[in-house]
Design an enzyme around this catalytic site. Structure first.
Site, PDB file in Angstrom:
ATOM      1  N   ALA A  62       0.839  -1.203   0.000  1.00  0.00           N
ATOM      2  CA  ALA A  62       0.000   0.000   0.000  1.00  0.00           C
ATOM      3  C   ALA A  62       0.872   1.250   0.000  1.00  0.00           C
ATOM      4  O   ALA A  62       1.993   1.244   0.509  1.00  0.00           O
ATOM      5  CB  ALA A  62      -0.915  -0.006   1.215  1.00  0.00           C
ATOM      6  N   ASN A 172      -5.284  -0.405   8.447  1.00  0.00           N
ATOM      7  CA  ASN A 172      -4.036   0.299   8.757  1.00  0.00           C
ATOM      8  C   ASN A 172      -4.186   1.106  10.040  1.00  0.00           C
ATOM      9  O   ASN A 172      -4.851   2.135  10.059  1.00  0.00           O
ATOM     10  CB  ASN A 172      -3.662   1.216   7.592  1.00  0.00           C
ATOM     11  CG  ASN A 172      -2.281   1.831   7.750  1.00  0.00           C
ATOM     12  OD1 ASN A 172      -1.644   1.693   8.797  1.00  0.00           O
ATOM     13  ND2 ASN A 172      -1.820   2.516   6.726  1.00  0.00           N
ATOM     14  N   SER A 175       0.331   3.592  10.616  1.00  0.00           N
ATOM     15  CA  SER A 175       1.048   4.712  10.006  1.00  0.00           C
ATOM     16  C   SER A 175       1.462   5.692  11.097  1.00  0.00           C
ATOM     17  O   SER A 175       0.660   6.030  11.968  1.00  0.00           O
ATOM     18  CB  SER A 175       0.166   5.431   8.990  1.00  0.00           C
ATOM     19  OG  SER A 175       0.763   6.657   8.616  1.00  0.00           O
TER      20      SER A 175
END
Length: 339
Positions: A62, A172, A175
């Protein structure tokens, strides 16, 4: 040869401008005779992960094709799957420029992009428009202005919209560039999020008569105890996969280099050993109950094999792909077939 020439030109440019140029060029040339400039035939090496069969174990991580604009071009390069995103419910510009930095001597990249994307509705249009049948994972996140306590709502919105168009969904929470996001990896916030996502997945599976696997993407900057807790939460909530790892906040191996002190997540070769270490620890904790997709610092076939040896069933590349080009895909697949 073509990639080396293109890379030489793009490496003279601002990194983000080069990125947009590359994605735009791939979008324009996909499904045309010009794919001969970067396309390649790769001998199949099928792998089963999360109940899905992939043509080979090498995927695009990604972040490269956030909005799913060049999926067909990456298919032509021979990727076994492409993970698009991270996508959020609403479009957002991301963090201020500049926010992407090369560390060429270390084959590293620092980014603080901040989930810049055109929103989930735009992504869905692109997923519907793709012409190839490549396996596409969709990496989902929360908008920057959504409070962490309400973050799960953003994930559920994205799940609802991409469910029918994704081979799998990646959650996710790792991050380092969205304030507070990594706090979702710990304690009650993690359990609440995973539970809500699992409930939503089962609802959507019943509604659409289609089961789409869910994987959690984790950070490399975790203690053994934190990895153990995440593994237990994944098993408890019957998640289908884990993706290890995202970028690191550490700066090991890059001190003194230009741009090394820029804030953001570090990827590429400096992340190789840390990522592999986390995969190995996670594999021990998961005891084979949940498969791991290994990502982080894969710059060669040897790096990929180390991820497999540590416990990964499949791998993804990003920074290594930027530095090495499409040939890295073929090198890894060939090494995997001989393994």
């Amino acid at each position: 040869m073509f990639y080396k020439i293109a890379q030489k030109v793009m490496f003279q440019m601002d990194p983000e401008r080069a990125h947009h140029l590359a994605i735009g060029s791939l979008k324009m040339t996909a499904n045309s005779p010009l794919t001969c400039l970067y396309g390649q035939t790769i001998t199949p090496a099928p792998v089963s992960v999360m109940g899905l069969t992939f043509p080979n174990p090498v995927g695009l991580a990604a972040g490269m094709d956030k909005d799913g604009e060049s999926i067909d071009a990456f298919h032509a390069m021979g990727f076994g799957h492409v993970e698009v995103g991270t996508v959020t419910p609403r479009p957002q510009p991301g963090n201020d420029l500049p926010r992407l930095f090369r560390l060429k001597p270390a084959k590293g990249i620092i980014n603080r992009m901040g989930f810049n994307n055109k929103g989930v509705d735009n992504l869905v249009k692109n997923l519907i428009a793709k012409k190839t049948d490549i396996m596409v994972g969709v990496n989902i996140g929360k908008n920057k202005d959504t409070p962490v306590e309400q973050g799960k709502d953003d994930y559920l919105i994205c799940m609802d919209k991409v469910y029918l168009h994704a081979a799998y969904i990646a959650v996710n929470i790792s991050s380092p560039n969205t304030p507070g996001l990594r706090s979702l990896q710990y304690g009650d916030l993690l359990d609440e999020l995973l539970s809500a996502i699992k409930t939503k997945q089962l609802e959507l599976a019943e509604k659409h008569k289609k089961y789409v696997p869910i994987a959690l993407k984790i950070a490399p900057d975790l203690t053994i105890e934190e990895i153990e807790n995440i593994a237990q939460a994944l098993i408890k909530n019957k998640f289908d996969g884990a993706i290890a790892t995202n970028t690191t906040l550490t700066r090991d191996g890059v001190s003194g280099l230009a741009n090394a002190n820029e804030s953001g997540g570090l990827s590429g070769k400096p992340l190789t050993e840390l990522s592999t270490k986390v995969i190995k620890q996670l594999a021990i904790c998961l005891k084979g109950q949940i498969p791991i997709i290994g990502v982080g610092g894969i710059n060669s076939a040897e790096d990929a094999l180390a991820k497999f040896d540590a416990g990964a069933t499949m791998v993804q590349i990003y920074s290594g792909f930027i530095y090495q080009g499409p040939k890295l895909i073929k090198e890894i697949v060939n090494a995997y077939r001989l393994k």
